[in-house]
Design an enzyme around this catalytic site. Structure first.
Site, PDB file in Angstrom:
ATOM      1  N   LYS A 162       0.861  -1.175   0.000  1.00  0.00           N
ATOM      2  CA  LYS A 162       0.000   0.000   0.000  1.00  0.00           C
ATOM      3  C   LYS A 162       0.903   1.233   0.000  1.00  0.00           C
ATOM      4  O   LYS A 162       1.874   1.288   0.762  1.00  0.00           O
ATOM      5  CB  LYS A 162      -0.892  -0.014   1.244  1.00  0.00           C
ATOM      6  CG  LYS A 162      -1.908  -1.157   1.244  1.00  0.00           C
ATOM      7  CD  LYS A 162      -3.039  -0.909   0.259  1.00  0.00           C
ATOM      8  CE  LYS A 162      -4.114  -1.974   0.357  1.00  0.00           C
ATOM      9  NZ  LYS A 162      -5.236  -1.731  -0.558  1.00  0.00           N
ATOM     10  N   LYS A 261     -12.719  -7.935  -8.870  1.00  0.00           N
ATOM     11  CA  LYS A 261     -13.192  -8.473  -7.594  1.00  0.00           C
ATOM     12  C   LYS A 261     -14.565  -9.070  -7.859  1.00  0.00           C
ATOM     13  O   LYS A 261     -15.565  -8.333  -7.989  1.00  0.00           O
ATOM     14  CB  LYS A 261     -13.220  -7.368  -6.530  1.00  0.00           C
ATOM     15  CG  LYS A 261     -11.777  -6.910  -6.221  1.00  0.00           C
ATOM     16  CD  LYS A 261     -11.624  -5.989  -5.072  1.00  0.00           C
ATOM     17  CE  LYS A 261     -10.129  -5.873  -4.733  1.00  0.00           C
ATOM     18  NZ  LYS A 261      -9.818  -4.710  -3.891  1.00  0.00           N
TER      19      LYS A 261
HETATM   20  O1  OSB Z   1      -7.715  -1.936  -2.520  1.00  0.00           O
HETATM   21  O2  OSB Z   1      -7.273  -3.927  -2.990  1.00  0.00           O
HETATM   22  C1  OSB Z   1      -7.736  -3.117  -2.201  1.00  0.00           C
HETATM   23  C2  OSB Z   1      -8.673  -4.843   1.076  1.00  0.00           C
HETATM   24  C3  OSB Z   1      -9.829  -4.205   1.375  1.00  0.00           C
HETATM   25  C4  OSB Z   1     -10.286  -3.215   0.546  1.00  0.00           C
HETATM   26  C5  OSB Z   1      -9.560  -2.862  -0.585  1.00  0.00           C
HETATM   27  C6  OSB Z   1      -8.399  -3.512  -0.920  1.00  0.00           C
HETATM   28  C7  OSB Z   1      -7.936  -4.505  -0.048  1.00  0.00           C
HETATM   29  C8  OSB Z   1      -6.707  -5.229  -0.248  1.00  0.00           C
HETATM   30  C9  OSB Z   1      -6.625  -6.594   0.377  1.00  0.00           C
HETATM   31  O3  OSB Z   1      -5.742  -4.746  -0.794  1.00  0.00           O
HETATM   32  C10 OSB Z   1      -6.176  -7.646  -0.518  1.00  0.00           C
HETATM   33  C11 OSB Z   1      -6.414  -9.023   0.063  1.00  0.00           C
HETATM   34  O4  OSB Z   1      -7.541  -9.325   0.538  1.00  0.00           O
HETATM   35  O5  OSB Z   1      -5.484  -9.814   0.034  1.00  0.00           O
HETATM   36 MG    MG Z   2      -6.822  -2.087  -4.515  1.00  0.00          MG
END
Ligand code: OSB
Ligand code: MG
Length: 367
Positions: A162, A261
């Site tokens: 991140k 997703k």
């Molecule tokens: O932006 O990809 C994202 C988790 C919650 C909400 C948004 C995001 C994420 C993650 C987690 O990056 C990724 C995972 O579950 O391994």
């Molecule tokens: Mg993302």
């Protein structure tokens, strides 16, 4: 597919470590699980990906629960022969894709069991494993380096970190060059919309394989600028809620690829159409996670094993987010890969003890 009974379970499990980003500090995961049964006692499991509050998407655990009870569960007691037919019958419903995806998942699990097939085989996938991928949240550069090192030791080859505009590009470059065997993806969750383009250009130079969602979901001008003028390929995550959004990516030249997703677009069927579009239009695609439990992870693994999914997705080990997942079968990384379940259906079963501890409320309906 005569449905005899439907059970909803609202569950909540604390995360092993807080998932802290620019957007939200997540300390526990609340979700809705769905268990359907046919007249022969075969079961189908579904899991919703919506969060407790609307910090990431408009849908929440509450909206999903309400739409399931009021609209979608009654539709399960109508007559249909395949999950496709149920989806077609429910196509008059606007939005609420996460609620729809929850039912769709349970139907696929049950339908595949009725056909005595794994969901993976049912959808025509030939791969029994996919590349794993982990997400790393961090506060200090030392913490980032340590977490990356541990991930490499577990065997992950793809690391998503991140990022925000306040990070130091030179420090990030150093971390990347210290782990030459790893593939680094940066997820900005839209945080560069509020800063100067010069600031973004500095991050473009770091050497990430991809930068995910640098700008806000509808900030298409900036995405188009970065995609057409700069060097790091861009993937769009929050921007992608439907096939129409993916068609815009191609037609308006917004990015090199997308994060799919399945729960956000309405489940497997719309995911399949999106993957096919990406294949035909040379868009990169990976299957993204939302801090999901094992039901959704197993479902997503099968989708990620389809031809056309060409970047490693968010597939971390079961104990990355939890001490113990709500399903029995542990997901592990072996040589950088994760196995796609091959038992009938999605291939997972609820862990009765963990489930019992996680349940906040239940709702039961019989035909
Ligand atoms: O932006 O990809 C994202 C988790 C919650 C909400 C948004 C995001 C994420 C993650 C987690 O990056 C990724 C995972 O579950 O391994
Ligand atoms: Mg993302």
């Amino acid at each position: 597919m005569k449905i005899k009974s439907v059970k909803l379970m609202r569950v909540k499990i604390p995360l092993k470590h807080p998932f802290s980003t620019q957007l939200q500090h997540v300390t526990e995961r609340e979700s809705i699980l769905m268990l359907i049964k046919d007249s022969e006692g075969r079961e189908g499991l579904g899991e919703s990906v919506a969060f407790s509050t609307p910090w990431y998407t408009e849908e929440t655990v509450d909206t999903v629960e309400s739409i399931l009870k009021k609209v979608l569960i009654p539709e399960l007691f109508t007559s249909f022969t395949t999950p496709e037919e149920w989806v077609t019958n429910s196509s008059a419903i606007k939005g609420n894709k996460m609620a729809i995806a929850t039912v769709e998942m349970a139907l696929w699990d049950l339908y595949a069991k009725q056909q005595q097939l794994s969901f993976r085989t049912l959808i025509g996938s030939e791969k029994s494993e996919v590349e794993a991928g982990i997400v790393v949240t961090w506060q200090t550069i030392e913490e980032l380096r340590e977490k990356v090192k541990q991930a490499e030791q577990v065997g992950y080859r793809r690391i998503k970190i991140k990022i925000t505009p306040s990070n130091h590009p030179s420090e990030l470059s150093k971390v990347i060059s210290d782990f030459p065997r790893l593939v680094f993806l940066a997820d900005a969750n839209g945080s560069f919309s509020n800063v100067s383009s010069e600031r973004y250009v500095a991050f473009d130079q770091i050497g990430f394989h991809w930068i995910e969602q640098p700008f806000k979901e509808k900030d298409w001008q900036k995405s188009r600028w970065a995609h057409t003028q700069l060097k790091t390929p861009i993937l769009l995550d929050e921007s992608i809620c439907s096939l129409a959004d993916v068609q815009d990516v191609t037609e308006l030249q917004l990015a090199s690829g997308i994060v799919l997703k399945p729960g956000r677009v309405g489940g497997y069927l719309p995911s399949r159409q999106i993957i096919e579009w990406c294949q035909q239009h040379q868009l990169a695609v990976y299957i993204g996670g939302m801090i999901e439990f094992g039901i959704s992870k197993a479902f997503n693994l099968a989708i990620a094993s389809l031809k056309g999914v060409n970047i490693p997705g968010d597939f971390s080990e079961s104990h990355h987010f939890w001490h113990q997942d709500i399903i029995d079968e542990p997901f592990l990384v072996e040589h950088g890969k994760m196995r796609v379940p091959d038992a009938y259906g999605i291939g997972v079963t609820l862990h009765p003890f963990i489930l019992q501890q996680a349940i906040v409320s239940t709702y039961h309906v019989e035909s």
